[in-house]
Design a protein around this motif. Sequence first.
Motif, PDB file in Angstrom:
ATOM      1  N   LEU A   1     106.459  29.915  33.869  1.00 37.41           N
ATOM      2  CA  LEU A   1     106.388  28.457  33.774  1.00 37.41           C
ATOM      3  C   LEU A   1     107.190  27.804  34.896  1.00 37.41           C
ATOM      4  O   LEU A   1     106.747  26.829  35.509  1.00 37.41           O
ATOM      5  CB  LEU A   1     106.902  27.988  32.413  1.00 37.41           C
ATOM      6  CG  LEU A   1     106.911  26.470  32.185  1.00 37.41           C
ATOM      7  CD1 LEU A   1     105.508  25.887  32.356  1.00 37.41           C
ATOM      8  CD2 LEU A   1     107.462  26.128  30.800  1.00 37.41           C
ATOM      9  N   ALA A   2     108.375  28.353  35.165  1.00 42.34           N
ATOM     10  CA  ALA A   2     109.203  27.808  36.246  1.00 42.34           C
ATOM     11  C   ALA A   2     108.481  27.909  37.587  1.00 42.34           C
ATOM     12  O   ALA A   2     108.501  26.970  38.390  1.00 42.34           O
ATOM     13  CB  ALA A   2     110.542  28.544  36.300  1.00 42.34           C
ATOM     14  N   ASP A   3     107.821  29.034  37.822  1.00 38.75           N
ATOM     15  CA  ASP A   3     107.085  29.217  39.077  1.00 38.75           C
ATOM     16  C   ASP A   3     105.932  28.214  39.189  1.00 38.75           C
ATOM     17  O   ASP A   3     105.676  27.655  40.263  1.00 38.75           O
ATOM     18  CB  ASP A   3     106.539  30.640  39.173  1.00 38.75           C
ATOM     19  CG  ASP A   3     107.638  31.684  39.373  1.00 38.75           C
ATOM     20  OD1 ASP A   3     108.755  31.291  39.752  1.00 38.75           O
ATOM     21  OD2 ASP A   3     107.367  32.876  39.136  1.00 38.75           O
ATOM     22  N   ALA A   4     105.256  27.982  38.076  1.00 38.91           N
ATOM     23  CA  ALA A   4     104.125  27.048  38.080  1.00 38.91           C
ATOM     24  C   ALA A   4     104.575  25.621  38.368  1.00 38.91           C
ATOM     25  O   ALA A   4     103.844  24.831  38.975  1.00 38.91           O
ATOM     26  CB  ALA A   4     103.389  27.109  36.743  1.00 38.91           C
ATOM     27  N   LEU A   5     105.796  25.293  37.950  1.00 35.17           N
ATOM     28  CA  LEU A   5     106.318  23.932  38.110  1.00 35.17           C
ATOM     29  C   LEU A   5     107.198  23.763  39.345  1.00 35.17           C
ATOM     30  O   LEU A   5     107.589  22.649  39.679  1.00 35.17           O
ATOM     31  CB  LEU A   5     107.125  23.540  36.870  1.00 35.17           C
ATOM     32  CG  LEU A   5     106.332  23.370  35.569  1.00 35.17           C
ATOM     33  CD1 LEU A   5     107.290  23.264  34.384  1.00 35.17           C
ATOM     34  CD2 LEU A   5     105.441  22.128  35.640  1.00 35.17           C
ATOM     35  N   GLY A   6     107.542  24.864  39.984  1.00 35.88           N
ATOM     36  CA  GLY A   6     108.459  24.787  41.114  1.00 35.88           C
ATOM     37  C   GLY A   6     109.898  24.637  40.688  1.00 35.88           C
ATOM     38  O   GLY A   6     110.699  24.009  41.384  1.00 35.88           O
ATOM     39  N   GLY A   7     110.236  25.215  39.521  1.00 33.53           N
ATOM     40  CA  GLY A   7     111.588  25.121  38.997  1.00 33.53           C
ATOM     41  C   GLY A   7     112.307  26.454  38.989  1.00 33.53           C
ATOM     42  O   GLY A   7     111.872  27.422  39.618  1.00 33.53           O
ATOM     43  N   VAL A   8     113.428  26.515  38.268  1.00 34.76           N
ATOM     44  CA  VAL A   8     114.218  27.734  38.138  1.00 34.76           C
ATOM     45  C   VAL A   8     114.481  28.016  36.666  1.00 34.76           C
ATOM     46  O   VAL A   8     114.319  27.147  35.805  1.00 34.76           O
ATOM     47  CB  VAL A   8     115.560  27.629  38.897  1.00 34.76           C
ATOM     48  CG1 VAL A   8     115.331  27.402  40.375  1.00 34.76           C
ATOM     49  CG2 VAL A   8     116.423  26.519  38.320  1.00 34.76           C
ATOM     50  N   VAL A   9     114.903  29.243  36.383  1.00 32.14           N
ATOM     51  CA  VAL A   9     115.129  29.681  35.008  1.00 32.14           C
ATOM     52  C   VAL A   9     116.606  29.604  34.649  1.00 32.14           C
ATOM     53  O   VAL A   9     117.474  29.987  35.451  1.00 32.14           O
ATOM     54  CB  VAL A   9     114.622  31.119  34.812  1.00 32.14           C
ATOM     55  CG1 VAL A   9     114.950  31.626  33.404  1.00 32.14           C
ATOM     56  CG2 VAL A   9     113.117  31.188  35.043  1.00 32.14           C
TER      57      VAL A   9
ATOM     58  N   THR B   1     101.720  27.278  30.578  1.00 34.05           N
ATOM     59  CA  THR B   1     101.678  27.705  31.979  1.00 34.05           C
ATOM     60  C   THR B   1     100.250  27.748  32.498  1.00 34.05           C
ATOM     61  O   THR B   1      99.960  27.293  33.616  1.00 34.05           O
ATOM     62  CB  THR B   1     102.330  29.094  32.131  1.00 34.05           C
ATOM     63  OG1 THR B   1     103.683  29.040  31.663  1.00 34.05           O
ATOM     64  CG2 THR B   1     102.325  29.545  33.587  1.00 34.05           C
ATOM     65  N   GLU B   2      99.359  28.265  31.697  1.00 32.74           N
ATOM     66  CA  GLU B   2      97.946  28.350  32.089  1.00 32.74           C
ATOM     67  C   GLU B   2      97.356  26.966  32.338  1.00 32.74           C
ATOM     68  O   GLU B   2      96.624  26.751  33.321  1.00 32.74           O
ATOM     69  CB  GLU B   2      97.146  29.071  30.995  1.00 32.74           C
ATOM     70  CG  GLU B   2      95.668  29.224  31.315  1.00 32.74           C
ATOM     71  CD  GLU B   2      94.894  29.883  30.179  1.00 32.74           C
ATOM     72  OE1 GLU B   2      93.672  30.036  30.321  1.00 32.74           O
ATOM     73  OE2 GLU B   2      95.516  30.232  29.142  1.00 32.74           O
TER      74      GLU B   2
END
Length: 306
Positions: free
Chosen positions: A206-214, A296-297
């Motif tokens: 989800l972080a990758d899809a949004l451009g965020g971090v975990v 995420t999808e």
Amino acid sequence: MRVLLYMETKGGSVVGSSLELLTIGEQLAPGNITVLAKDAFADMAEDEVSKILSDVAAEYDILLLSATARGKTVAALTAGRCDAACANNVTEIANTDEGLVAIRPVYAGKIMEKSKINANQAVLSIMPGAYERPEAFSGTVAVDAIRAKYPMADVAGNAESDETVAKILDAVSTVAETIAIEDAKIVVAGGRGMGNAENFALCQDLADALGGVVGATLPVVDNGWMEKNHQIGQSGKTVQPDLYFACGISGAPQHQVGMSQSGYIVAINMNPNAPIFDIANLGIIGDVRKLLPRLTEEIRKRKSEG
């Protein structure tokens, strides 16, 4: 009034949240601030750094640090050595007719505390995100760029003495995030509700899809599911992203302290009575392990559609 800014650095560059100190420093003492920034400090224990700071800070009325996990510890140790007033996680400083007033959130952000500084000297750590960094210092900023504009404090390189009670013997590097969690605009944090370490791949997706971090909670780090540099909360890092996902996080006060000032909070939890829902802008009751893949999808689908 003379103000000293202690800036954390890494690899010759200033850590993002430390740049915000320039803004409040100029507000308090325009044209009368000094910077202390050395890469060597990154390899020193907090106790060693505080020994150096206590010697340098004697000439200043206020010492400002960023309220990172390291910064808050250094602030307390330095204040103790200087016999100065100390306040951590400050979000606003007001220079009033009655003296300096520090404002900060307490009780997980439910109350804003105003503290009048009665001491001759103050050591204050500023919550990341409380102030904007100067426009002149956007992106990655080298220490040399700061040195070109602001005077630098002259310090000795070795802080070891009979007073030093801790020092770093060895350091183990971890794989760094592309974006430091304190500077991230989007954080996807997971708690014990994620179930196990493997399920944190759902947070990462989800972080990758949004451009965020975990991010992660203390119990997650204690269980060895995530590394310490991902921990958010009272004993971890303080974040203030535009969007914060709390996935399987109950929302203990110790965690809320580190994220309650986020712009928009989305909480996903099986327990409808979880405290995290009290501060969430959007609450979803359900199994995070089933909901995250679908979310995420859908995000990836919408992004691909333009």
